[in-house]
Design a protein around this motif. Structure first.
Motif: not given
Length: 94
Positions: A67-83, A85-92
């Motif tokens: 299993f290869i971890d996806p990059i953060i934009p790939e993880y949120y690709v099908h979600g709402h854009s606010s999700a 922007s709200r969670n990307a830096f937190f997950s980093l």
């Protein structure tokens, strides 16, 4: 004060594995949702296989069962854009 400190630390140490397991479980559920969404979106495209790019594996030098971890934009690709922007830096930071 010291006893209260010890008790708080003990509580955190006791619950941390549970919280990490739940985080990992939700991560894998989202990966599965992304995969299912890709399958639905690309159902009518001839030669498209989920996890590959026109019959070519995305990661050619990696075994199929790894299993290869996806990059953060790939993880949120099908979600709402606010999700994203709200969670990307937190997950980093986690």
């Amino acid at each position: 004060m010291r006893l209260q400190d010890v008790e708080m630390r003990s509580g955190r140490l006791a619950i941390e594995p549970l919280l990490l397991a739940e985080r990992d479980r939700e991560f894998l559920k989202q990966i599965r949702r992304n995969r299912n969404e890709e399958e639905k979106l690309m159902a009518n495209v001839e030669g498209w296989e989920v996890g590959k790019y026109y019959d070519e594996p995305i990661y050619k030098t990696v075994k199929e069962d790894r299993f290869i971890d996806p990059i953060i934009p790939e993880y949120y690709v099908h979600g709402h854009s606010s999700a994203f922007s709200r969670n990307a830096f937190f997950s980093l930071m986690s």
